[in-house]
Design a protein around this motif. Structure first.
Motif, short mmCIF file in Angstrom:
data_model
loop_
_atom_site.label_atom_id
_atom_site.label_comp_id
_atom_site.label_asym_id
_atom_site.label_seq_id
_atom_site.Cartn_x
_atom_site.Cartn_y
_atom_site.Cartn_z
N PRO A 55 0.82 -1.23 0.00
CA PRO A 55 0.00 0.00 0.00
C PRO A 55 0.85 1.27 0.00
N LYS A 56 2.05 1.22 0.60
CA LYS A 56 2.90 2.42 0.67
C LYS A 56 3.26 2.89 -0.73
N ASP A 57 3.55 1.94 -1.63
CA ASP A 57 3.89 2.33 -3.00
C ASP A 57 2.69 2.91 -3.73
N LEU A 58 1.50 2.36 -3.47
CA LEU A 58 0.30 2.91 -4.11
C LEU A 58 0.07 4.35 -3.66
N ASP A 59 0.24 4.61 -2.37
CA ASP A 59 0.09 5.98 -1.85
C ASP A 59 1.13 6.91 -2.46
N PHE A 60 2.33 6.38 -2.62
CA PHE A 60 3.41 7.19 -3.17
C PHE A 60 3.09 7.62 -4.60
N PHE A 61 2.59 6.71 -5.42
CA PHE A 61 2.27 7.05 -6.80
C PHE A 61 1.20 8.14 -6.87
N LYS A 62 0.27 8.13 -5.93
CA LYS A 62 -0.76 9.18 -5.89
C LYS A 62 -0.12 10.53 -5.59
N GLU A 63 0.81 10.55 -4.62
CA GLU A 63 1.42 11.81 -4.20
C GLU A 63 2.42 12.34 -5.22
N VAL A 64 3.22 11.44 -5.79
CA VAL A 64 4.26 11.88 -6.71
C VAL A 64 3.65 12.45 -7.99
N ALA A 65 2.43 12.02 -8.31
CA ALA A 65 1.76 12.54 -9.51
C ALA A 65 1.50 14.04 -9.40
N LYS A 66 1.50 14.55 -8.18
CA LYS A 66 1.26 15.98 -7.95
C LYS A 66 2.54 16.81 -8.14
N CYS A 67 3.68 16.14 -8.25
CA CYS A 67 4.97 16.84 -8.35
C CYS A 67 5.25 17.21 -9.81
N ASP A 68 5.85 18.35 -9.99
CA ASP A 68 6.22 18.80 -11.34
C ASP A 68 7.67 18.39 -11.60
N ILE A 69 7.86 17.25 -12.25
CA ILE A 69 9.22 16.75 -12.51
C ILE A 69 9.40 16.44 -13.99
N LYS A 70 10.65 16.52 -14.43
CA LYS A 70 10.98 16.24 -15.83
C LYS A 70 11.39 14.79 -16.05
N SER A 71 11.99 14.17 -15.03
CA SER A 71 12.38 12.76 -15.17
C SER A 71 11.14 11.91 -15.40
N LYS A 72 11.31 10.82 -16.14
CA LYS A 72 10.18 9.91 -16.37
C LYS A 72 10.03 8.96 -15.18
N LEU A 73 8.85 8.95 -14.59
CA LEU A 73 8.57 8.01 -13.51
C LEU A 73 8.23 6.65 -14.10
N VAL A 74 8.72 5.60 -13.42
CA VAL A 74 8.52 4.24 -13.91
C VAL A 74 7.89 3.40 -12.81
N ALA A 75 6.83 2.68 -13.14
CA ALA A 75 6.25 1.69 -12.24
C ALA A 75 6.82 0.33 -12.62
N PHE A 76 7.13 -0.48 -11.62
CA PHE A 76 7.82 -1.75 -11.83
C PHE A 76 6.90 -2.91 -11.49
N GLY A 77 6.90 -3.92 -12.37
CA GLY A 77 6.10 -5.10 -12.08
C GLY A 77 6.43 -6.25 -13.02
N SER A 78 5.78 -7.36 -12.78
CA SER A 78 6.06 -8.59 -13.53
C SER A 78 5.23 -8.70 -14.80
N THR A 79 5.63 -9.62 -15.65
CA THR A 79 4.78 -10.03 -16.77
C THR A 79 3.49 -10.63 -16.20
N ARG A 80 2.54 -10.85 -17.05
CA ARG A 80 1.32 -11.51 -16.58
C ARG A 80 1.68 -12.87 -15.98
N ARG A 81 0.82 -13.35 -15.12
CA ARG A 81 1.07 -14.65 -14.49
C ARG A 81 0.74 -15.81 -15.46
N VAL A 82 1.21 -16.98 -15.10
CA VAL A 82 0.98 -18.17 -15.92
C VAL A 82 -0.52 -18.45 -16.04
N GLY A 83 -0.99 -18.57 -17.29
CA GLY A 83 -2.38 -18.96 -17.53
C GLY A 83 -3.40 -17.86 -17.30
#
Length: 524
Positions: A55-83
């Protein structure tokens, strides 16, 4: 054959991979501060976390969206699961919920992990990679495919490892990042494998190295030399086990040594500041031995070395420290020579010369104090105060009238300190408790002094070391206490010696306050 690359994209994963390092736990506010620092520094990508993991990362993405930054933000995750269909996968939905312009998708490129860890077929794994990348591209995302355990996979089954990259490239991945996840690959292997990949896969290549053999920086630099256009890593090398590739060292090497542009705003002179700031936020010690940015990176102790640097700095320095925002230091010691002492004296009285009696007197004082157990290497601030005292260039910022420390045998707070002091004829009496006598002394002293010097509220102790000098005397042994203090920008060291550890600590603590107040005068 290597391919020359004139621009390198820096991909920072301090907030995600770096947070897996032992002793690191970022608050939401910590992460936002680091994002702003990295953005002003000019990194291209900031991997902000895994929105599907906590949940901490989800909250962070909400807050960081309010920041005016030039760097590209990246969310990290896996490929889809098997099946599971990609559009129904909960991890994929979390990545989209993060609403970042780019996503990093990690997938298996080592056949062992496919068959033994996620327990599926080799063909299904390739479909998982292709489906996920294609879906994310259809959602308008820039996609970075992290080929997990790529180098181990390549050495075990070259054809399949390369096929995993081709699946990502076919689906439209913007980068395929070769991950040395176990950190066991050597630089010459990196070179051979990347050259092979570049000849067989049509996609921008990146590198992600771990430091389990101490090769993460070397492997990253070799990869850039071969043609990798994205370099992943963390500030100061924070990360799991032995850490990740240290972006600070990598950027220094690429920009200064290889002439490869890494930072959008040519902010290489901010390298030291960024390294120290992130260390401070992460509550980690900023190692003196860090290349380019450490306190010892341009520190000289031997008299011949110091003499050489004074005559021509390139004789013992590979670059000018100012290029990366660091500074040259001459360590104070009896082996340093009179030139080092003279440079410290001239900061206070510029007209004093090497053959003056004051210079020789300070050499004699230094030798006498080192014989008594003092060590001014790393505590040059205490030595500067000694110079001021000997030359009559002191100012009494405050006068301690009474001071007491009381220790309890048990309890939540183990010590109390009471102090009565005077500044310009005005007295102040205060007390403080602390987790030990030194902590209580520090708090009581600054509590009293901030009444007169409010700027002291910004300083804090960052390190405290005790060394027993003559252990054969058991409990009657002399101890040396070294204190490191910081105001958030600069750091300075002070020292105290006594058979009483409280007294030795008190001497070092007083020096740290005095030195700061002298600095404030110079600043004004």
């Amino acid at each position: 054959m290597t391919r020359d690359v004139k621009e390198i994209f820096i991909y920072d994963t301090t907030l995600r991979d770096g947070s897996q390092g032992e002793g690191i736990s970022y608050t939401l506010e910590d992460k936002l501060k680091i994002v702003k620092k990295l953005d002003s520094f000019g990194v291209d990508y900031i991997e902000a976390g895994n929105p599907g993991s906590n949940p901490k990362d989800l909250d962070f993405f909400k807050e960081v969206a309010k920041c005016d930054i030039k760097s590209k933000l990246v969310a990290f995750g896996s490929t889809r699961r098997v099946g599971v269909k990609v559009e129904e996968d909960m991890g994929i939905k979390s990545l989209l919920f993060a609403n970042t312009p780019a996503v990093a998708i990690f997938g298996k490129s080592w056949d062992l992990h496919v068959t033994d860890i996620i327990r599926t077929t080799l063909d299904e794994n390739l479909s998982m990679i292709e489906d996920t990348v294609k879906y994310m591209k259809s959602m308008g995302k820039e996609v970075i495919f992290d080929a997990e355990h790529f180098f181990d996979g390549y050495k075990n089954n070259r054809e399949y490892a390369i096929e995993s990259l081709k699946s990502a490239a076919k689906a439209g991945a913007d980068f395929a990042v070769l991950c040395d996840t176990n950190g066991g690959t050597m630089p010459w292997e990196i070179e051979n494998i990347i050259n092979d990949v570049l000849q067989n896969v049509n996609v921008n290549i990146g590198i992600h190295c771990h430091n389990d053999t101490g090769m993460a920086v070397a492997n990253s630099v070799v990869a850039a030399k071969c043609g990798a256009v994205q370099i992943q890593g963390t500030i100061n090398g924070y990360g799991e086990r032995c850490g990740n590739a240290n972006l600070i060292t990598i950027i220094g090497n690429l920009e200064v040594k290889l002439g490869k542009k890494c930072l959008d705003n040519n902010s290489i002179s901010e390298l030291t500041n960024v390294s120290k700031t992130v260390a401070e936020i992460a509550n980690m010690t900023h190692e003196k031995s860090y290349p380019y940015v450490g306190a010892s990176a341009f520190a000289h102790k031997g008299g011949m070395h110091i003499d050489g640097v004074n005559k021509n700095s390139i004789s013992f320095e590979h670059i000018n420290p100012e290029i990366v925002g660091n500074e040259r230091r001459f360590l104070m010691s009896e082996v340093s020579g009179k030139s080092t002492i003279l440079s410290s004296i001239q900061k206070i009285i510029p007209e004093i010369k090497k053959d003056s009696k004051e210079a020789q007197e300070m050499v004699d004082i230094l030798k006498k104090l080192e014989y008594e157990g003092y060590q001014f290497e790393g505590a040059e601030s205490s030595f500067e105060l000694l110079i001021r005292k000997h030359l009559g260039k002191t100012k009494e910022f405050f006068k301690v009238i009474d001071f007491r420390v009381i220790e309890e045998a048990a309890g939540i707070k183990s010590a109390y300190a009471m102090i009565k002091l005077e500044v310009d004829g005005k007295e102040e009496i205060t007390a403080a408790d602390g987790a030990g006598p030194v902590n209580a002394m520090d708090k009581a002293l600054r509590k009293a002094l901030t009444v007169f010097y409010p700027e002291l509220k910004d300083i804090r102790l960052t390190d405290y070391k005790v060394r027993v000098l003559d252990p054969d005397k058991a409990t009657g042994a002399k101890v040396r206490v070294h204190i490191e203090t910081s105001d958030g920008e600069a750091t300075w060291g002070t020292v105290g010696v006594s058979t009483n550890i409280i007294e030795a600590s008190w001497k070092a603590l007083l020096d740290s306050i005095d030195y700061f107040l002298y600095k404030e005068i110079d600043r004004k």
